[in-house]
Design a protein around this motif. Structure first.
Motif, PDB file in Angstrom:
ATOM      1  N   ALA A 121       0.703  -1.088   0.026  1.00 31.45           N
ATOM      2  CA  ALA A 121       0.072  -0.031   0.116  1.00 31.45           C
ATOM      3  C   ALA A 121       1.019   1.030   0.190  1.00 31.45           C
ATOM      4  CB  ALA A 121      -0.879  -0.012   0.915  1.00 31.45           C
ATOM      5  N   LEU A 122       0.531   2.210  -0.618  1.00 31.71           N
ATOM      6  CA  LEU A 122       1.083   3.489  -1.543  1.00 31.71           C
ATOM      7  C   LEU A 122       0.527   4.598  -1.021  1.00 31.71           C
ATOM      8  CD1 LEU A 122       3.997   1.206  -2.255  1.00 31.71           C
ATOM      9  CD2 LEU A 122       3.940   3.036  -3.733  1.00 31.71           C
ATOM     10  N   LYS A 123       1.099   5.935  -0.758  1.00 41.11           N
ATOM     11  CA  LYS A 123       0.628   7.009  -1.022  1.00 41.11           C
ATOM     12  C   LYS A 123      -0.573   6.622   0.018  1.00 41.11           C
ATOM     13  CE  LYS A 123       0.883   7.689  -5.609  1.00 41.11           C
ATOM     14  NZ  LYS A 123       0.806   8.373  -6.678  1.00 41.11           N
ATOM     15  N   THR A 124      -0.539   6.084   1.311  1.00 42.76           N
ATOM     16  CA  THR A 124      -1.453   5.618   2.430  1.00 42.76           C
ATOM     17  C   THR A 124      -1.582   7.427   3.752  1.00 42.76           C
ATOM     18  OG1 THR A 124       0.611   5.262   4.156  1.00 42.76           O
ATOM     19  CG2 THR A 124      -0.460   3.474   2.992  1.00 42.76           C
ATOM     20  N   THR A 125      -2.859   7.420   4.301  1.00 40.05           N
ATOM     21  CA  THR A 125      -2.776   8.561   4.893  1.00 40.05           C
ATOM     22  C   THR A 125      -3.319   8.067   6.135  1.00 40.05           C
ATOM     23  OG1 THR A 125      -4.794   8.555   4.302  1.00 40.05           O
ATOM     24  CG2 THR A 125      -3.713   9.694   2.968  1.00 40.05           C
ATOM     25  N   PRO A 126      -2.690   9.396   7.360  1.00 41.26           N
ATOM     26  CA  PRO A 126      -3.337   8.943   8.374  1.00 41.26           C
ATOM     27  C   PRO A 126      -4.442   7.815   9.110  1.00 41.26           C
ATOM     28  CG  PRO A 126      -1.590  10.281   8.645  1.00 41.26           C
ATOM     29  CD  PRO A 126      -2.228  10.410   7.246  1.00 41.26           C
ATOM     30  N   ASP A 127      -5.245   8.076   7.786  1.00 42.35           N
ATOM     31  CA  ASP A 127      -6.997   7.685   8.599  1.00 42.35           C
ATOM     32  C   ASP A 127      -6.996   6.882   8.046  1.00 42.35           C
ATOM     33  OD1 ASP A 127      -6.911   8.312   6.050  1.00 42.35           O
ATOM     34  OD2 ASP A 127      -9.287   9.884   6.364  1.00 42.35           O
ATOM     35  N   MET A 128      -6.561   6.266   7.211  1.00 46.15           N
ATOM     36  CA  MET A 128      -6.976   4.880   6.708  1.00 46.15           C
ATOM     37  C   MET A 128      -6.464   3.731   7.936  1.00 46.15           C
ATOM     38  SD  MET A 128      -5.226   4.646   3.126  1.00 46.15           S
ATOM     39  CE  MET A 128      -4.848   5.552   1.844  1.00 46.15           C
ATOM     40  N   LYS A 129      -7.469   2.661   7.076  1.00 49.01           N
ATOM     41  CA  LYS A 129      -7.195   1.913   8.821  1.00 49.01           C
ATOM     42  C   LYS A 129      -6.232   0.725   8.966  1.00 49.01           C
ATOM     43  CE  LYS A 129     -12.206   1.072   8.584  1.00 49.01           C
ATOM     44  NZ  LYS A 129     -13.172   0.484   8.871  1.00 49.01           N
ATOM     45  N   ILE A 130      -5.103   0.886   7.777  1.00 48.08           N
ATOM     46  CA  ILE A 130      -4.215  -0.334   7.896  1.00 48.08           C
ATOM     47  C   ILE A 130      -3.160   0.884   8.339  1.00 48.08           C
ATOM     48  CG2 ILE A 130      -4.768  -1.741   5.991  1.00 48.08           C
ATOM     49  CD1 ILE A 130      -2.810   0.489   4.538  1.00 48.08           C
TER      50      ILE A 130
END
Length: 481
Positions: A344-353
């Motif tokens: 998973a690239l370009k993740t953000t802090p609000d994502m469950k992962i």
């Protein structure tokens, strides 16, 4: 409705059994509060014999519980460390049991100080589903080595392994020495409320809080082996093949269902694509196919599978770039619980992962500018159970060691610190408290009793009342300076 009534009836039986055995073990411990070295060694040898003689049955049971669990992974990550842990304990137990001499200040001479390692009594162990053999045997070995009676609550999510382990234990030990308890979550809740002399729990942070709350009612000391988001740092100059290969192994083992699996990767921004490409190559070399590949483990059950699929959907909806690594491009969504690794690239802090421990084959890759930025990212979050650094520069290695906290750490490897018999294993902060394995396991399940001993001559009388004598003044002059 009928199923619910049956479950309640079975739970009641398990709970009643738990209460009875707990009282039996307390009584048995009172009758033999300090088992000899020979007794402890024989108990460990008995455990080893019964594990070796049931090896194939154990592998089959774990395989059935997962629907597909690599038998080699079960040998590598469950059977082998269990046997090696017993062997190491047998080799060192005599030395661990010897009382240790301690210094006595001249103020208290003539006298002696020693620490006596005394069994605590009845130990409770709560086992998770991901490594049902090793995470039952490891604490049991430490508890038996320390001379305790032990009760083990197995996971309801591994019914075949749990039933077999109960059968194996009953064939080797009397119930008032070692007992296995099965049953649903309500049985586990009751189990954690027993006034054990020590309680060890392995599992999630959220359940760990409940266990600790229940134990607090009895002032039961606890060892919590929890999880968390264990990071892997790729340094700016490590050969990418080395880093990607070892991270791929650590993440793919048990399909990522490992408390110390790399949860996310911190990679230099200009090396992210190189990491993705090399990770794909290394994973494909280990697992050229997934669907019918007995080397690649399935997700334990539908509940966990749906949780992981929900994580992917959440990340996709919030803009993550998901890269599925499925070397043979197989259809894995028609009944199998096999899941490919997904970067998973370009993740953000609000994502469950990025919020929850993933505990499955999903691996976020986060870019960083310099090493201190990566360190700050880790330190801004709850302390992880494990931390992995990949890089051969010794100064960078020491910088990461000194500037971060984690339960354990590997430099240029993943997971392998858990298999070191002479290293303690345990978490810190949200990832747990306390240690076991090797000598630390013996110490965890032993009461370290301080003994101050003097004989006929009483030097202490020089500070007895009435105060203000010449002797008092001399003592103060000598020892308060």
């Amino acid at each position: 409705m009928v199923a619910t009534v049956v479950q309640l009836t079975e739970s009641k039986k398990h709970i009643q059994h738990t209460h009875r055995v707990f009282e039996d073990q307390k009584k048995a411990f009172r009758n033999n509060p300090m088992p000899s070295l020979t007794e402890r060694q024989e108990n460990l040898k008995r455990l080893k014999r019964v594990l070796l003689s049931n090896q194939e049955r154990i592998l089959d049971a774990i395989d059935r519980d997962f629907s597909c669990r690599s038998k080699d992974e079960s040998l590598i990550a469950e059977v082998m460390p269990s046997i090696q842990g017993i062997n190491y304990t047998l080799k060192n137990l005599e030395g661990w049991m010897k009382p240790s001499k301690r210094h006595v200040s001249v103020l208290f001479q003539p006298a002696s100080n020693r620490v006596h390692y005394q069994p605590k009594g009845v130990v409770g162990v709560i086992v998770p589903w991901n490594y049902p053999l090793y995470l039952a045997v490891g604490p049991l070995v430490a508890s038996l080595a320390a001379g305790n009676r032990t009760m083990i609550k197995m996971s309801e999510f591994t019914p075949h392994t749990s039933a077999l382990f109960k059968e194996i234990v009953e064939s080797a030990f009397p119930e008032d020495l070692v007992c296995v308890i099965n049953g649903e979550a309500d049985v586990a809740a009751d189990f954690s409320s027993r006034p054990f002399d020590h309680l060890l729990f392995t599992g999630s942070t959220s359940v760990g809080k409940l266990v600790m709350r229940a134990a607090a009612e009895n002032l039961t000391p606890v060892t919590l082996e929890l999880g968390g988001k264990s990071p892997a740092i790729v340094s700016p100059d490590v050969p990418m093949e080395d880093a990607a290969q070892r991270i791929a192994f650590g993440k793919a083992l048990n399909a990522g269902q490992t408390c110390v699996a790399p949860d996310y990767v911190l990679c230099p921004a200009d090396r992210v694509q190189a990491f993705v490409d090399e990770y794909r190559n290394q994973f494909a070399a280990m697992y050229p196919s997934l669907r019918d590949n007995e080397d690649y483990t399935a997700i334990i059950n539908e509940r966990q599978y749906e949780r992981l699929q929900g994580y992917l959907e959440d990340a996709r909806e919030k803009g993550a770039e998901l890269i599925e690594i499925n070397p043979a491009s197989e259809n894995l969504k028609d009944g199998t619980r096999k899941m490919p690794i997904t970067l998973a690239l370009k993740t953000t802090p609000d994502m469950k992962i990025m919020q929850d421990e993933i505990f499955g084959p999903i691996l976020p890759v986060i870019s960083y500018g310099n090493l201190d930025e990566a360190i700050h990212y880790i330190n801004d979050r709850p302390r992880p159970l494990a931390l992995y650094f990949f890089g051969y520069d010794k100064s960078m290695q020491e910088h990461v060691v000194n500037q971060t906290h984690s339960g354990g750490m590997c430099i240029n490897d993943a997971l392998m610190h858990v298999a070191q018999d002479d290293l303690p294993f345990g978490g810190i902060g949200d990832s747990g408290m306390g240690h076991y394995h090797g000598k630390e396991g013996f110490l965890t399940f032993s009461h370290q009793r301080a003994i101050f001993s003097k004989q006929k001559f009483n030097s202490g009388k020089f500070v007895y009342a009435p105060h203000g004598t010449t002797a008092h003044k001399m003592v103060y002059k000598l020892f308060i300076r």
